[in-house]
Design a protein around this motif. Structure first.
Motif, short mmCIF file in Angstrom:
data_model
loop_
_atom_site.label_atom_id
_atom_site.label_comp_id
_atom_site.label_asym_id
_atom_site.label_seq_id
_atom_site.Cartn_x
_atom_site.Cartn_y
_atom_site.Cartn_z
N VAL A 1 10.35 -1.26 48.72
CA VAL A 1 9.68 -0.47 50.20
C VAL A 1 9.58 -1.53 51.18
O VAL A 1 10.62 -1.22 52.37
N LEU A 2 9.56 -3.29 51.11
CA LEU A 2 9.97 -3.81 52.14
C LEU A 2 11.45 -3.90 52.52
O LEU A 2 11.49 -4.48 53.67
N CYS A 3 12.05 -3.97 51.40
CA CYS A 3 13.71 -4.09 51.89
C CYS A 3 13.89 -2.92 52.48
O CYS A 3 14.90 -3.32 53.40
N TYR A 4 13.68 -1.94 52.22
CA TYR A 4 13.75 -0.77 54.02
C TYR A 4 13.08 -1.32 54.61
O TYR A 4 13.22 -0.67 55.38
N VAL A 5 11.86 -1.52 54.61
CA VAL A 5 11.54 -1.87 55.93
C VAL A 5 11.86 -2.99 57.08
O VAL A 5 12.68 -2.06 57.74
N ASP A 6 12.47 -3.85 55.96
CA ASP A 6 13.18 -4.94 56.94
C ASP A 6 14.80 -4.44 57.02
O ASP A 6 15.16 -4.38 58.23
N ARG A 7 15.53 -3.10 56.42
CA ARG A 7 16.63 -2.18 57.07
C ARG A 7 16.46 -1.33 57.95
O ARG A 7 17.33 -1.67 58.60
N GLN A 8 15.46 -0.61 57.90
CA GLN A 8 15.30 0.26 58.82
C GLN A 8 14.57 0.32 59.32
O GLN A 8 14.55 1.09 60.77
N VAL A 9 14.14 -0.77 59.81
CA VAL A 9 13.12 -1.35 61.37
C VAL A 9 13.68 -1.46 62.56
O VAL A 9 13.57 -1.08 63.52
N VAL A 10 14.96 -1.71 62.01
CA VAL A 10 16.13 -1.70 63.33
C VAL A 10 16.42 -0.66 63.76
O VAL A 10 16.91 0.67 64.78
N THR A 11 16.38 1.33 63.14
CA THR A 11 16.53 1.71 63.56
C THR A 11 15.51 2.87 64.66
O THR A 11 15.95 3.19 65.45
N ILE A 12 14.10 2.11 64.40
CA ILE A 12 13.95 3.03 65.61
C ILE A 12 13.55 1.45 66.66
O ILE A 12 13.18 2.51 67.77
N LEU A 13 14.19 0.58 66.76
CA LEU A 13 13.93 -0.12 67.69
C LEU A 13 15.59 0.19 68.78
O LEU A 13 15.79 -1.07 70.04
N ALA A 14 16.44 0.79 67.75
CA ALA A 14 17.50 0.68 68.57
C ALA A 14 17.83 1.30 70.29
O ALA A 14 18.36 0.23 70.66
N GLU A 15 16.92 1.77 70.30
CA GLU A 15 17.61 2.47 72.28
C GLU A 15 16.65 1.10 72.69
O GLU A 15 16.52 1.23 74.05
N ALA A 16 15.63 0.05 72.46
CA ALA A 16 15.31 -0.11 72.80
C ALA A 16 15.95 -1.61 72.96
O ALA A 16 16.38 -2.54 74.14
N ILE A 17 16.27 -1.97 72.04
CA ILE A 17 17.30 -2.84 71.92
C ILE A 17 18.78 -2.86 72.46
O ILE A 17 19.43 -3.49 73.52
N LYS A 18 19.27 -1.36 72.53
CA LYS A 18 20.44 -0.90 73.37
C LYS A 18 19.86 -1.79 75.30
O LYS A 18 20.87 -1.77 75.69
N GLN A 19 18.73 -1.30 75.39
CA GLN A 19 18.84 -1.29 76.80
C GLN A 19 18.40 -2.56 76.81
O GLN A 19 18.93 -3.59 78.23
N ASP A 20 17.75 -3.72 76.60
CA ASP A 20 17.48 -4.66 76.39
C ASP A 20 18.69 -5.92 76.20
O ASP A 20 18.70 -6.78 77.35
N LEU A 21 19.70 -5.41 76.16
CA LEU A 21 20.78 -6.08 75.69
C LEU A 21 21.61 -5.77 76.16
O LEU A 21 22.67 -6.67 76.39
N GLY A 22 21.67 -4.58 76.78
CA GLY A 22 23.35 -3.99 77.17
C GLY A 22 24.12 -3.34 76.41
O GLY A 22 26.05 -3.56 76.52
N LEU A 23 24.18 -2.91 75.00
CA LEU A 23 24.67 -2.69 73.64
C LEU A 23 25.15 -1.35 74.12
O LEU A 23 24.28 -0.63 74.78
N ALA A 24 26.30 -1.31 73.19
CA ALA A 24 27.11 0.51 73.54
C ALA A 24 26.25 1.15 72.11
O ALA A 24 25.79 0.62 71.23
N ASP A 25 26.55 2.09 71.79
CA ASP A 25 26.82 3.21 70.27
C ASP A 25 27.05 2.42 70.24
O ASP A 25 27.02 1.93 68.56
N TRP A 26 28.49 1.39 69.53
CA TRP A 26 29.02 1.77 68.41
C TRP A 26 28.50 0.18 68.20
O TRP A 26 28.83 -0.01 67.23
N GLN A 27 28.26 -1.19 69.03
CA GLN A 27 27.53 -2.26 68.61
C GLN A 27 25.59 -1.72 68.29
O GLN A 27 25.60 -2.27 67.01
N ILE A 28 25.20 -1.01 68.23
CA ILE A 28 24.49 -0.51 67.57
C ILE A 28 24.87 -0.07 66.12
O ILE A 28 23.82 -0.24 65.09
N GLY A 29 25.79 0.43 65.72
CA GLY A 29 26.03 1.06 64.63
C GLY A 29 26.35 0.41 64.43
O GLY A 29 26.39 -0.17 62.64
#
Length: 445
Positions: free
Chosen positions: A36-64
């Motif tokens: 469970v914790l393995c996937y919490v730490d692995r998947q939390v980034v997905t819900i944060l992706a849009e905020a990280i993209k905007q904050d750090l100025g990333l493209a979709d390929w960098q999110i991927g």
């Protein structure tokens, strides 16, 4: 040449011997919590992706790349060596050390100031998580009788939907309240508690003294055994096709809903006093968690109920799951109705988790007991290269290409990329169909 130890003797001596049912349940619960914790730490980034993209100025390929490729490089690169280590060392202690490592790297992600730093830290998360699943698979297989192995591995695999639920819901709420950086920090904290529990309370069921006296097989010998196991390779590639679709969807489903259904999400979230990201995290987390749990348990239960008499059932379950899932994904990303899209997402999460028990059970059942950690690491290696490594990255690249070159814009560009990802499941149908023909002959224990 040293004569090999007969697998049947080792199997009989170790499969659940010396452990009470209560002790086996305790082991399974702790290992499932680790996953469970393995996937919490692995998947939390997905819900944060849009905020990280905007904050750090990333493209979709960098999110991927950040959510998939960076993690996969170390997760796959160290998976087999760590699995080999687990075959001759104390597995609970190895798993505990792995939890501490990935939890620390997850917390450090909150301090990342750019794409490169985040990429390196996600590699560290992958390095730590390489020590969890293969060692846990072999520990479970050595601790439970064969007739309930698929259900036991399906229970362990509940870590995927439950971890996804917690990662998405917790990540979204914390991100709305305190920002995406604190979401990473809080996601890593529970591992600092669970790791000592596993280290201090779980026992290694096999005799390490006896294991060290038995000559260790080489990778060449493992591959020699697996070279005759057609089912193993077909099932591994089939799981890879499912993983390609699954990780593509996982990395970008939250950004898609925020882009395609942003106004509707805002209205729904306001009714509950939430922001859109927090609301979406809870909804997707609950849908994936509950539906995923039911799907994983159903797949394992069906496999145990019918697989002993008809081994083809082991490969029929994931094949049928793929056939049911493909049309669901096509509608999810084309309907303008957010309610329908979320409802069908729940069904897709159910069928998308049915394969865990049957596939992992077969992977453990076609090899000698001494090779189980290596077999688990190999099937996870194949899945990770295809799914984690390629899925999010290729989907991000397709999204950027369709958005810019095809002039579809960021929303329809991502829609185009996500509609292409079920091609992996189409290929999986054929692979599992072929695996049905050989599974009965390949099972050994």
């Amino acid at each position: 040449m040293t004569a090999p130890v007969p697998s049947s003797r080792v199997e009989t001596a170790s499969a659940g011997a010396g452990q009470s049912p209560a002790r086996r349940r305790y082991l399974l619960i702790l290992l499932m919590l680790a996953y469970v914790l393995c996937y919490v730490d692995r998947q939390v980034v997905t819900i944060l992706a849009e905020a990280i993209k905007q904050d750090l100025g990333l493209a979709d390929w960098q999110i991927g790349a950040m959510s998939g490729l960076a993690f996969a490089i170390f997760y796959t690169g160290f998976g087999v060596p760590v699995a080999r280590l687990s075959e001759r060392t104390n597995r609970p202690r190895l798993i505990a050390a792995a939890i501490l490592l990935w939890s620390a790297f997850t917390m450090l992600c909150g301090a990342a100031t750019g794409f490169s730093a985040l990429l390196l830290l996600r590699m560290g998360v992958g390095l730590g998580e390489a020590g969890c699943a293969p060692a846990s698979h072999s520990l479970i297989a050595d601790s439970v009788p064969r007739e309930i192995r698929s259900s036991a591995l399906a229970t362990f695999s509940l870590g995927v939907p439950l971890g996804t639920l917690l990662g998405l819901a917790m990540g979204g709420i914390i991100a709305d309240a305190y920002g995406w950086r604190w979401a990473f920090v809080i996601a890593g904290l529970p591992g600092l508690v669970l790791a000592p529990m596993i280290f201090l309370t779980l026992r290694e069921p096999r005799s390490l003294a006896q294991s060290s006296s038995v000559p260790q097989v080489t990778m060449r010998e493992v591959f020699k055994e697996l070279s005759g196991k057609r089912t193993f390779w077909l099932a591994a590639l089939g799981a890879g096709g499912i993983a390609y679709n699954g990780y593509s969807q996982s990395a970008f489903i939250a950004p898609f809903f925020l882009r395609a259904h942003g106004p509707e999400l805002g209205v729904l979230a306001a009714r509950f006093g939430l922001e859109a990201v927090g609301f979406l995290g809870i909804v997707l987390g609950v849908l994936q968690g509950l539906s995923g749990v039911l799907g994983a348990m159903a797949g394992g239960a069906i496999a145990d109920r019918f697989g002993a008499r008809q081994p083809k059932v082991y490969m029929t379950i994931p094949m049928v799951a793929c056939l049911l899932g493909i049309p669901l994904y096509l509608v999810i990303f084309t309907t303008p109705n957010i309610g329908l899209a979320l409802g069908l997402s729940a069904l897709s999460f159910f069928v998308g988790n049915m394969w865990y028990g049957p596939v992992y059970g077969v992977a453990q059942g076609v090899v000698d007991q001494r090779h189980r950690s290596t077999a688990a690491s190999l099937i996870i290696l194949i899945m990770s290269v295809i799914g984690i490594g390629l899925g999010p990255l290729v989907t991000g690249l397709l999204s950027d290409m369709a958005s810019a070159r095809l002039q579809l814009g960021p929303t329809d560009g991502l829609r185009f990329a996500l509609l292409a990802s079920p091609i992996g499941m189409v290929l999986s149908v054929g692979l599992f169909w072929q695996a049905r023909k050989s599974v009965e002959d390949d099972l050994v224990g």
